[in-house]
Design an enzyme around this catalytic site. Structure first.
Site: not given
Length: 328
Positions: A206, A210
């Site tokens: 994750y 990002k």
């Protein structure tokens, strides 16, 4: 004679250091005041500069949380809304409510971005082909179900995060941006995260997704600026939502309404050293500036704090999972 020369050199060095120290102090004062101005005072670009009343906003991940709030606040500003998310029943309900409350047009597409199907992106391209799309909000996102080391991450979860956070954002933008270029105006808002600015152990995939979006957004902003299109990475820390699993608001954790209100009011407002990255909510902005500028907060320190925090979150999540299993 030698002593006199040596003393003069010392005086000269002291004077130089004094000037250098003064310049350094002025630099940090300027940095601090610039951050205060950006976080608390400066207003962003007008939404009307991206398209007239009656133009369209396209929002992914629109059925819950931040995406749903973007839909409501943009509809309240007079934008028609194309809602894209996985659950058709939620999209239908939101669309009807928006039309009744704000007298706008709504359409929806029920798409599971984890599947990464070509036909879904063809549907999006066809849907926007006859619309004046002024704003694209690439909000759809996925994190890990609970903090987990990379080597323990299940393949499906890893691929879902990449397909939803990265591939979907790229492919939706490729479908929508050509129309903006033709009209020479528009805004693209990509949802970022502090986890993309500061490496976050136990959220490795994750966090990396990002970070990818941050670099890509800044690059895209440069490429599309000559065409009159504005691009921001909208950076956030925790917001109460299903993804964050946080229910209570706090100084550092706003609800979606407060966060989106800040985001729409701070388009194009950047903290020092972060061109292209908007950190709109005030407490998130303070944290962002502190992470980038305060001495002593080195990468190793921040990574260590992040690791410790998410190890603790994982322990609590595993205990809850164990309790829930015993109840069944």
């Amino acid at each position: 004679m030698a002593i006199t020369i040596k003393t003069s050199h010392i005086r000269l060095a002291k004077t130089g250091l004094a000037y250098l120290g003064g310049a350094f102090a002025l630099y940090w004062i300027f940095q601090f005041l610039a951050a205060i101005f950006a976080i608390f005072i400066k207003r962003g670009k007008s939404l009307r500069s991206f398209g007239p009343k009656g133009s369209w906003a396209v929002i992914t991940g629109a059925s819950d949380g931040i995406g749903k709030e973007y839909a409501y606040q943009l509809a309240a500003k007079g934008f028609n809304v194309l809602l894209i998310s996985r659950t058709q029943s939620k999209l239908e309900e939101i669309g009807k409510d928006l039309e009744a409350k704000y007298n706008v047009k709504t359409e929806y597409l029920a798409i599971d971005f984890a599947a990464n199907r070509d036909e879904d992106y063809k549907k999006i391209a066809a849907s926007v082909s006859d619309k004046d799309v002024a704003i694209l909000v690439n909000n759809v996102g996925k994190s890990h179900d609970m903090p987990v080391t990379f080597l323990e991450t299940e393949e499906k979860e890893m691929l879902d995060i990449i397909n939803i956070n990265c591939i979907a954002t790229l492919r939706v933008t490729q479908a929508v941006a050509p129309g903006m270029i033709a009209r020479k105006r528009g805004a693209i808002l990509n949802m970022g995260s502090v986890a993309g600015l500061t490496p976050t152990p136990l959220l490795a995939t994750y966090s990396a997704s990002k970070s990818f979006l941050a670099t890509w957004s800044i690059t895209l902003a440069s490429e599309l600026k000559p065409h009159g299109i504005h691009v921001d990475l909208v950076n956030s820390y925790f917001v109460t939502s299903a993804m964050s699993k946080i229910r209570r608001t706090s100084i550092t954790t706003p609800n979606p309404k407060a966060f989106v209100q800040a985001a729409l009011g701070k388009i194009g407002v950047y903290l020092t050293h972060t061109w292209g990255i908007s950190t709109p909510y005030w407490s998130h902005g303070v944290m962002h500036w502190a992470l980038e500028n305060l001495a002593g907060l080195g990468t190793a320190t921040v990574v260590g704090v992040n690791k410790s925090m998410h190890q603790d979150i994982r322990k609590r999540a595993l205990k809850k999972k164990e309790r829930d299993a015993k109840k069944q």
